[in-house]
Design a protein around this motif. Structure first.
Motif, PDB file in Angstrom:
ATOM      1  N   GLU A  97       0.839  -1.192   0.000  1.00 28.16           N
ATOM      2  CA  GLU A  97       0.000   0.000   0.000  1.00 28.16           C
ATOM      3  C   GLU A  97       0.873   1.240   0.000  1.00 28.16           C
ATOM      4  O   GLU A  97       1.718   1.433   0.871  1.00 28.16           O
ATOM      5  CB  GLU A  97      -0.923  -0.004   1.224  1.00 28.16           C
ATOM      6  CG  GLU A  97      -1.971   1.095   1.184  1.00 28.16           C
ATOM      7  CD  GLU A  97      -2.968   1.001   2.330  1.00 28.16           C
ATOM      8  OE1 GLU A  97      -3.968   1.741   2.312  1.00 28.16           O
ATOM      9  OE2 GLU A  97      -2.743   0.188   3.241  1.00 28.16           O
ATOM     10  N   ALA A  98       0.673   2.084  -0.993  1.00 25.52           N
ATOM     11  CA  ALA A  98       1.478   3.303  -1.167  1.00 25.52           C
ATOM     12  C   ALA A  98       2.971   2.993  -1.237  1.00 25.52           C
ATOM     13  O   ALA A  98       3.803   3.820  -0.886  1.00 25.52           O
ATOM     14  CB  ALA A  98       1.180   4.317  -0.056  1.00 25.52           C
ATOM     15  N   ASP A 100       4.688   0.649   0.477  1.00 22.90           N
ATOM     16  CA  ASP A 100       5.325   0.496   1.792  1.00 22.90           C
ATOM     17  C   ASP A 100       6.246  -0.720   1.888  1.00 22.90           C
ATOM     18  O   ASP A 100       6.974  -0.869   2.870  1.00 22.90           O
ATOM     19  CB  ASP A 100       4.284   0.458   2.912  1.00 22.90           C
ATOM     20  CG  ASP A 100       3.367  -0.756   2.864  1.00 22.90           C
ATOM     21  OD1 ASP A 100       3.431  -1.529   1.877  1.00 22.90           O
ATOM     22  OD2 ASP A 100       2.572  -0.930   3.802  1.00 22.90           O
ATOM     23  N   VAL A 127      -1.923   7.376   4.276  1.00 28.83           N
ATOM     24  CA  VAL A 127      -1.028   6.237   4.061  1.00 28.83           C
ATOM     25  C   VAL A 127       0.230   6.688   3.324  1.00 28.83           C
ATOM     26  O   VAL A 127       1.354   6.307   3.684  1.00 28.83           O
ATOM     27  CB  VAL A 127      -1.750   5.119   3.274  1.00 28.83           C
ATOM     28  CG1 VAL A 127      -0.773   3.986   2.951  1.00 28.83           C
ATOM     29  CG2 VAL A 127      -2.921   4.577   4.083  1.00 28.83           C
ATOM     30  N   GLN A 128       0.061   7.505   2.287  1.00 31.44           N
ATOM     31  CA  GLN A 128       1.234   8.012   1.569  1.00 31.44           C
ATOM     32  C   GLN A 128       2.131   8.823   2.483  1.00 31.44           C
ATOM     33  O   GLN A 128       3.363   8.695   2.438  1.00 31.44           O
ATOM     34  CB  GLN A 128       0.783   8.875   0.388  1.00 31.44           C
ATOM     35  CG  GLN A 128       0.156   8.090  -0.753  1.00 31.44           C
ATOM     36  CD  GLN A 128      -0.465   8.993  -1.796  1.00 31.44           C
ATOM     37  OE1 GLN A 128      -0.931  10.100  -1.493  1.00 31.44           O
ATOM     38  NE2 GLN A 128      -0.482   8.537  -3.040  1.00 31.44           N
TER      39      GLN A 128
END
Length: 761
Positions: A97-98, A100, A127-128
């Motif tokens: 996600e983003a 990670d 999240v970013q």
């Protein structure tokens, strides 16, 4: 201070996202050419496992969706003893996600990281923002290519100004040439050529340029707009070539289909420069203002092209003061007017070209490499010095010093030509109890951990002696390791416990991965493989955990052993299965009671889950460790390990005494594994509190460690410390110290702040 000698770049595969891959290889080649003493390598992300041809400089390729590949890459980089890692970061090129997944790699590196941010978002999602914060924390320096990037990082992301460098995007050192020869080579002779290059996607504004063509053709009927580049692979996956076909239809509807040429292809660097050389005007009609970097803009500028662009951030800075022309977003009328003006005014176009070319001489890749190298050198020099100095200035005296120096005097006194003694009377080695493979395996783990940057290795003779003890402990008749040996070198059993066998496998796995001696790594690999089958029949959860920790290291070093992978899955499944059978809301554990080395069980699940890409294992490990830490934290907030008096109690709170050093060491390791898994700074704080236990943050407010010799008392009784300083205790302390010292080297600013707060408690 020695010169920077080994440098690794983390980038991505060329076909998937041309800009980052081209930047990575160009910078790598510029540094290799300009600074011959620097050996460079590339770690390349690949798109869902597709392998691409790369030059020999590529160290390894990483499947962007497989987190275990990121973990393996970190192990390879650490084993390669690189001085600095240069990360090229862009959202969308890393998995998770983003993006990670890249944090799993960065958090394991033992060398400083210099991160180049190709995008800095002004409105990131939570999240970013979280992913970028963790990347910046892990980095010693952060590089952006425009002043707007520096401004955003400092004001929005609160990154200290001194941590940020602005280094413009590099450009090829290409001669200033007229376009006629290149036009002839590409069959565009006699035409006025307008060019856009890049992976085709809706945010590039190609429609705007097509809409501008009718007005341009009124004054330059020989004009042609060349759109060079394949459709973005992500768009192809979702829509096929629908977007390209829409653009072709638009040109046809406007009657300009003979003046718009689509070249659907990936091109190498030489071909790209040829196409750029032939154009009269380069256009970037992008629709998004928040574009921090455009490699194609930089390259066209560096070739001395007249550029017309929308005012996204990079263009606004690069084309200021008459070095190019800016037009409003989405305004085809303005685009057409400005391009037509340039194509009909040779003197103006030529003057703009010369200004751009002259300005870009400071941006050639050679000059860019000269600006990057000091950033790498600075990160390397300050990697250890700044952290230790900051910790020294900030910490109070009791229980919270900066990580002490590694002192091995007592360890050396506890060893003879056989190996490490089990026990001591006070600080004097006690020969009457002889030796055990448990302690010698722990000491071999320590030898491996001291191969990390910033540490002095154990004497080679001692490491060889520890390995020899392990080898001699192997009983080929029983296919098991013996454990206890008398002082006169007689084995007291033909096989040791399951736990001692598992712990020895752990040491062998780590030795196979990170021993300084290639020959000893091969020895450890061979003996590990020979001793592993016995673990399949073990019934001890700790033996499973120790073996899993060994497998984590072994499988990182030997990626083709299918039997080892099968055993890893088997033991991890057993561990999580017994947890599922015991766990309740109030008892989040693997067994009915707590015993010794408790934190190694969740640690084994966490590292295994990360390596094999099984989130359920990671989550179970984090959940059980979180529960354990609630039991091991006093109301006053300091660490209290599970006491030996309560071993055997079922589903009862742990007893406070006796407290042993190996519990603190296991907790440090497990909490740092948890921190690497989810990035939570509370794990770092827990690790710091466990380490502070050695220095008086404990129930008796007594220091257990002698900083001058590195000796450690054997534990805490209810009313006094155990004054004996045996082999297990000294190795436990030194292992914990080694991890904390590496933490101080690799963790970012926010993480260090958490460490300081915890050590102050």
């Amino acid at each position: 201070m020695t010169q920077l000698s080994r440098l690794a770049f983390i980038g991505n595969s060329l076909p998937r996202r041309c800009g980052i891959a081209t930047f990575t290889t160009d910078l790598q080649q510029a540094i290799s050419t300009s600074f011959e003493h620097v050996e460079t390598s590339i770690v390349a992300m690949t798109d869902r496992g597709h392998a691409y041809d790369y030059p020999s400089v590529v160290h390894l390729q990483v499947n962007d969706d497989k987190i275990e590949d990121y973990v393996h890459a970190a192990n390879v980089l650490n084993a390669g003893q690189f001085d600095v890692v240069s990360l090229q970061h862009e959202f969308g090129i890393f998995g998770g996600e983003a993006g990670d997944h890249i944090v799993a790699l960065l958090s394991r590196l033992t060398m400083p990281i210099v991160t180049t941010l190709h995008t800095v978002l002004s409105g990131p999602t939570p999240v970013q923002r979280g992913v970028l914060d963790r990347i910046v924390d892990a980095s010693s320096r952060v590089v952006v290519m425009a002043e707007k990037g520096r401004e955003l990082l400092h004001t929005l992301y609160r990154i200290p100004a001194e941590k940020i460098e602005v280094i413009p995007h590099g450009v090829p050192d290409f001669p200033f040439v007229e376009p006629d020869q290149a036009k002839a080579e590409f069959d565009f002779g006699g035409r006025a050529v307008i060019l856009t290059f890049g992976l085709l996607s809706p945010n590039k504004g190609i429609e705007v340029m097509i809409d501008a063509m009718p007005s341009i053709l009124k004054t330059r009927p020989d004009a042609v707009y060349v759109v060079l580049g394949a459709t973005h692979p992500n768009l192809v996956r979702l829509q096929g070539e629908a977007y390209r076909e829409k653009l072709v239809s638009r040109a046809r509807e406007l009657g300009v289909e003979d003046h718009v040429v689509f070249l659907d292809q990936f091109v190498d660097r030489a071909t790209l420069l040829g196409y750029m050389a032939m154009c009269d005007v380069y256009v970037t009609p992008y629709l998004n203002e928040a574009q921090m970097t455009s490699g194609t803009l930089a390259y066209s500028f560096g070739l001395g092209k007249a550029v017309v662009s929308t005012p996204y951030w990079h263009a606004r800075e690069l084309l200021a003061d008459g070095r190019g022309i800016l037009v409003p977003f989405g305004d085809s009328t303005a685009v057409g007017s400005e391009i037509a003006g340039l194509l009909t005014d040779d003197a103006r176009r030529q003057a703009m070209r010369k200004r751009a070319y002259a300005s870009s001489r400071s941006m050639t890749w050679e000059r860019t490499a000269e600006r990057y190298l000091p950033a790498f050198e600075s990160a390397r020099r300050g990697h250890r010095i700044r952290v230790i100095a900051r910790l020294n200035r900030s910490m109070p005296s009791r229980g919270s010093q900066a990580p002490p120096e590694m002192q091995i005097g007592h360890l050396l006194s506890m060893c003879d030509d056989t190996g490490l003694f089990q026990h001591a009377v006070y600080s004097v080695p006690d020969r009457s109890h002889g030796y055990c493979v448990d302690d010698n395996a722990r000491a071999l783990l320590l030898a491996c951990s001291l191969n990390n940057p910033g540490e002095e290795r154990l004497p080679e003779a001692l490491t060889a002696r520890l390995a020899a003890f392990v080898q001699h402990a192997w009983n080929p008749e029983t296919r098991r390791f013996r454990n206890f040996m008398s002082f006169d070198r007689r084995w007291l059993e033909d096989r040791g416990s399951e736990d001692s066998h598992g712990r020895t496998l752990w040491a062998l796995g780590e030795c196979a991965r990170s021993d300084a001696s290639p020959s000893r790594r091969r020895w450890a690999t061979s003996l590990f493989a020979e001793a592993l089958p016995a673990a399949e029949s073990f019934r001890s959860p700790r033996a499973w955990a120790f073996t899993l920790l060994g497998l984590d290291a072994y499988c990182a070093a030997v990626r083709t052993d299918s039997h080892a992978e099968r055993v890893r899955h088997l033991l991890a499944h057993r561990l999580i299965s017994i947890m599922a059978g015991v766990e309740t809301k109030d008892w989040v554990w693997f067994e009915e009671g707590l015993a010794y080395d408790n934190a190694r069980l969740p640690q084994a699940l966490i590292v295994t889950g990360i390596s094999i890409g099984t989130p359920a294992y990671v989550e179970a490990g984090l959940r059980s460790l979180r529960w354990l830490m609630t039991l091991q934290t006093t109301p006053a907030g300091f660490f209290r390990p599970v006491g030996t008096e309560g071993f055997g109690d079922k589903r009862k709170p742990p007893q406070a005494f006796d407290q042993q050093p190996l519990e603190a060491t296991a907790t440090i390791s497990a909490c740092l594994a948890a921190w690497r898994a989810d990035g939570g700074v509370e794990w770092m704080a827990d690790a710091a509190r466990a380490f502070a236990w050695f220095f008086g943050s404990n129930d008796l407010s007594l220091r257990l460690v002698d900083l001058e010799t590195g000796s450690c008392r054997d534990g805490l009784h209810r009313d006094r410390p155990n004054e004996n300083r045996g082999g297990e205790s000294v190795v436990s302390y030194l292992l914990g110290l080694a991890e904390i010292r590496q933490l101080a080297l690799i963790s970012g600013d926010r993480a260090k702040l958490a460490l300081l707060r915890a050590l102050r408690a």
